[in-house]
Write an enzyme that holds these catalytic residues in place. Structure first.
Site, PDB file in Angstrom:
ATOM      1  N   CYS A 176       0.853  -1.184   0.000  1.00 30.90           N
ATOM      2  CA  CYS A 176       0.000   0.000   0.000  1.00 30.90           C
ATOM      3  C   CYS A 176       0.889   1.234   0.000  1.00 30.90           C
ATOM      4  CB  CYS A 176      -0.852   0.041   1.255  1.00 30.90           C
ATOM      5  SG  CYS A 176      -2.081  -1.268   1.299  1.00 30.90           S
ATOM      6  N   GLY A 190      -1.399   0.994  -4.943  1.00 29.17           N
ATOM      7  CA  GLY A 190      -2.696   0.454  -4.555  1.00 29.17           C
ATOM      8  C   GLY A 190      -3.813   1.135  -5.292  1.00 29.17           C
ATOM      9  N   TYR A 245      10.071  -4.211  -8.839  1.00 24.43           N
ATOM     10  CA  TYR A 245       8.756  -4.030  -9.426  1.00 24.43           C
ATOM     11  C   TYR A 245       7.937  -2.890  -8.826  1.00 24.43           C
ATOM     12  CZ  TYR A 245       3.832  -4.961 -10.382  1.00 24.43           C
ATOM     13  OH  TYR A 245       2.523  -4.822 -10.734  1.00 24.43           O
ATOM     14  N   ASN A 302       1.604   0.522   5.799  1.00 27.22           N
ATOM     15  CA  ASN A 302       1.961  -0.281   4.649  1.00 27.22           C
ATOM     16  C   ASN A 302       2.666  -1.513   5.210  1.00 27.22           C
ATOM     17  OD1 ASN A 302       4.645  -0.014   2.213  1.00 27.22           O
ATOM     18  ND2 ASN A 302       2.939  -1.410   2.263  1.00 27.22           N
ATOM     19  N   GLY A 303       2.083  -2.678   4.970  1.00 30.89           N
ATOM     20  CA  GLY A 303       2.731  -3.873   5.488  1.00 30.89           C
ATOM     21  C   GLY A 303       1.733  -4.942   5.836  1.00 30.89           C
TER      22      GLY A 303
HETATM   23  P1  AMP Z   1       2.483 -13.829 -13.667  1.00 35.73           P
HETATM   24  O1  AMP Z   1       1.727 -13.444 -14.897  1.00 35.73           O
HETATM   25  O2  AMP Z   1       1.605 -14.512 -12.647  1.00 35.73           O
HETATM   26  O3  AMP Z   1       3.717 -14.628 -13.950  1.00 35.73           O
HETATM   27  O4  AMP Z   1       2.948 -12.487 -12.936  1.00 35.73           O
HETATM   28  C1  AMP Z   1       4.008 -11.760 -13.473  1.00 35.73           C
HETATM   29  C2  AMP Z   1       3.543 -10.391 -13.869  1.00 35.73           C
HETATM   30  O5  AMP Z   1       2.884  -9.744 -12.782  1.00 35.73           O
HETATM   31  C3  AMP Z   1       4.710  -9.519 -14.250  1.00 35.73           C
HETATM   32  O6  AMP Z   1       4.368  -8.844 -15.454  1.00 35.73           O
HETATM   33  C4  AMP Z   1       4.878  -8.538 -13.100  1.00 35.73           C
HETATM   34  O7  AMP Z   1       5.137  -7.234 -13.599  1.00 35.73           O
HETATM   35  C5  AMP Z   1       3.570  -8.569 -12.373  1.00 35.73           C
HETATM   36  N1  AMP Z   1       3.725  -8.717 -10.907  1.00 35.73           N
HETATM   37  C6  AMP Z   1       4.699  -9.318 -10.225  1.00 35.73           C
HETATM   38  N2  AMP Z   1       4.470  -9.293  -8.903  1.00 35.73           N
HETATM   39  C7  AMP Z   1       3.310  -8.643  -8.730  1.00 35.73           C
HETATM   40  C8  AMP Z   1       2.538  -8.291  -7.584  1.00 35.73           C
HETATM   41  N3  AMP Z   1       2.924  -8.609  -6.359  1.00 35.73           N
HETATM   42  N4  AMP Z   1       1.383  -7.628  -7.783  1.00 35.73           N
HETATM   43  C9  AMP Z   1       0.983  -7.319  -9.017  1.00 35.73           C
HETATM   44  N5  AMP Z   1       1.660  -7.636 -10.145  1.00 35.73           N
HETATM   45  C10 AMP Z   1       2.811  -8.280 -10.008  1.00 35.73           C
END
Ligand code: AMP
Length: 485
Positions: free
Chosen positions: A2, A30, A256, A102-103
């Site tokens: 968050c 978020g 990310y 946040n956490g």
């Molecule tokens: P996936 O499609 O399940 O392999 O997720 C990978 C994709 O989700 C990548 O394009 C990342 O940019 C994005 N991503 C990775 N971790 C998160 C996260 N915690 N929350 C939202 N998106 C994520």
């Protein structure tokens, strides 16, 4: 994950507009819900589900007056759409205090049983912030803190650190000032800044430095792990070190989560991603594979894809066009829905793929949905070879500190090697960053001494309180547990 911001302006000022602009700057942290609480002789709140610009209208801001404000954006978690869980929370009695975090609290259930149920204190939400607020306020009340002063805040923070496990950075306001405390291991970010005006100084605490940038604040510094800040009626910022745990900021923030134009613990996220990209270029070269072009999965992978291409002497091209108005794919109820949304979200440009050996670059591979789909499209567009590069290492362990990642069984890299993952994705090869290279890349971008929480990559949880049985408990009820920060 968050985002938060809290501001204390000079006497007679209003701070809500700065808070709202700050929340828009960290909307990426978020998109599920947003809220703000201000204090001017009483607490006033506005909260709602949706984006910041959807929740707040000018008429709400007219009501949210005062020199003390705190705001929050909530990260979407599967199944949690309750508006009772929207932050900030506040109490008028027995002490006036508002709070956002946040956490994630890892002993939420245990605390609920031992601290609240046993004393017949009903919790009004499913959000773990509520337990932090009550533990803090309880300590203040026992000290008859009125108005609240630095000794009271320190006692409250100390009690929270003792009782509440997990990773949480907290900001808030009382009727007399602004407080903030960074989580004991500093896993979650928390940065302090100020803005001088002819009317006096505005102070702000936020999740990311970009909030301070856009609102015209100068960065003073990050809070240290386990450190608190109090600015009371004398308007002098006072810091105290309350816990003495090792500092372990989350490395996934650099990969990310954070905006590239943010600095976290002295490290430019942009520089860190550039360096991760360069190292991926070297990794790719070591494999002996040959490619014609690097294509990022927008948005987060763009920075690293540029430098990976540079390192390989290739062009980096926009092969996928993102429709930014389609919602997040990560929070869809099931894989089928997720895949349909990915298609609507990223559309290819055929000429960038046709007859080429392409490297598709993303920040990470979690379940493999995005990557599988990108590989499939690349083939449909006539690519000769499709290599998939992740500039973070294989994700293998769930995050219990607030990043909604996955349960263990969902990780595509769990119990699979690179060849098997490539096979699963339909790619000719998959190339990952190593953990050591990732860490080194972040350090080299500004802070050579940093050690990280990288539990999602290596299964070592720095708080030391994550047991195997907690892992299965939390996995089975992480949704109900109210990870809302
Ligand atoms: P996936 O499609 O399940 O392999 O997720 C990978 C994709 O989700 C990548 O394009 C990342 O940019 C994005 N991503 C990775 N971790 C998160 C996260 N915690 N929350 C939202 N998106 C994520």
């Amino acid at each position: 994950m968050c985002g938060f911001i809290s501001i204390f302006g000079p006497p007679g000022s209003d701070t809500i507009h700065d808070v709202i602009n700050g929340l828009v700057a960290i909307q990426h942290r978020g998109q599920d819900a947003a809220g703000a609480v201000s204090f001017k002789s009483k607490f006033q709140a506005k909260k709602g589900l949706g984006l910041v610009r959807e929740v707040f209208e000018e008429r709400h801001l007219q009501r949210l007056r005062g020199s003390l404000s705190v705001g929050h954006v909530r990260y979407p978690t599967v199944g949690l759409g309750e508006d009772t869980d929207v932050q900030p929370f506040w109490l008028d009695y027995p002490v006036g205090v508002a709070m956002a975090h946040n956490g994630n609290v890892t002993n939420f259930h245990e605390l609920k049983r031992t601290y609240f149920d046993s004393r017949n204190i009903p919790l009004g939400s499913n959000c773990d912030l509520e337990v932090v607020l009550y533990v803090f306020a309880d300590a203040l009340m026992r000290r008859n803190a009125d108005p609240v002063g630095i000794e009271d805040v320190e006692a409250g923070v100390r009690e929270v650190y003792e009782k509440v496990k997990g990773a949480y950075s907290v900001v808030g306001i009382t009727t007399a000032g602004l407080y903030a405390f960074r989580d004991p291991f500093g896993i979650k970010p928390c940065i302090f800044g100020k803005r001088e005006t002819p009317d006096g100084t505005f102070y702000a605490v936020a999740s990311e430095s970009v909030v301070l940038d856009v609102a015209g604040y100068e960065i003073v510094r990050d809070l240290a792990a386990g450190e608190m800040l109090w600015i009371g009626e004398d308007r002098v910022p006072q810091f105290r070190q309350v816990a003495a745990k090792p500092h372990r900021p989350c490395i996934f923030e650099y990969v990310y989560f954070a905006r590239p134009d943010t600095f976290l613990d002295g490290v430019s996220v942009y520089e860190a991603r550039m360096e991760m990209g360069r190292r991926m270029g070297r990794r790719f070269r070591e494999t002996g594979l040959e490619a014609d072009v690097v294509i990022p999965v927008p948005e987060s992978a763009r920075t690293a894809a540029l430098t990976m291409a540079e390192e390989l002497g290739l062009h980096c091209r926009e092969g996928f066009v993102k429709n930014r108005y389609v919602g997040r794919t990560f929070i869809m109820p099931n894989d089928k829905a997720r895949q349909a949304t990915i298609r609507a979200k990223l559309n290819p440009i055929r000429s960038e793929f046709e007859g080429r050996r392409v490297i598709i670059m993303d920040d990470s591979i979690v379940r493999g949905n995005t990557s599988r789909h990108m590989v499939k499209i690349a083939r449909e567009m006539g690519a000769e070879k499709v290599y998939f590069a992740s500039y973070s290492p294989p994700l293998v362990s769930p995050c219990f500190y607030g990043i909604d990642m996955s349960t263990k069984r969902d990780f595509i890299a769990r119990d699979r090697d690179e060849a098997q993952i490539a096979n699963e994705l339909g790619a000719d090869a998959v190339v990952y960053q190593t953990i050591a290279e990732m860490e080194d890349a972040v350090r080299s971008a500004g802070n050579g001494d940093l050690q990280f929480c990288k539990a999602c990559f290596d299964g070592n949880y720095p708080t030391g309180d994550i047991t195997e049985s907690m892992i299965s408990d939390i996995e089975s009820d992480r949704v109900a547990a109210g990870n809302c920060g």
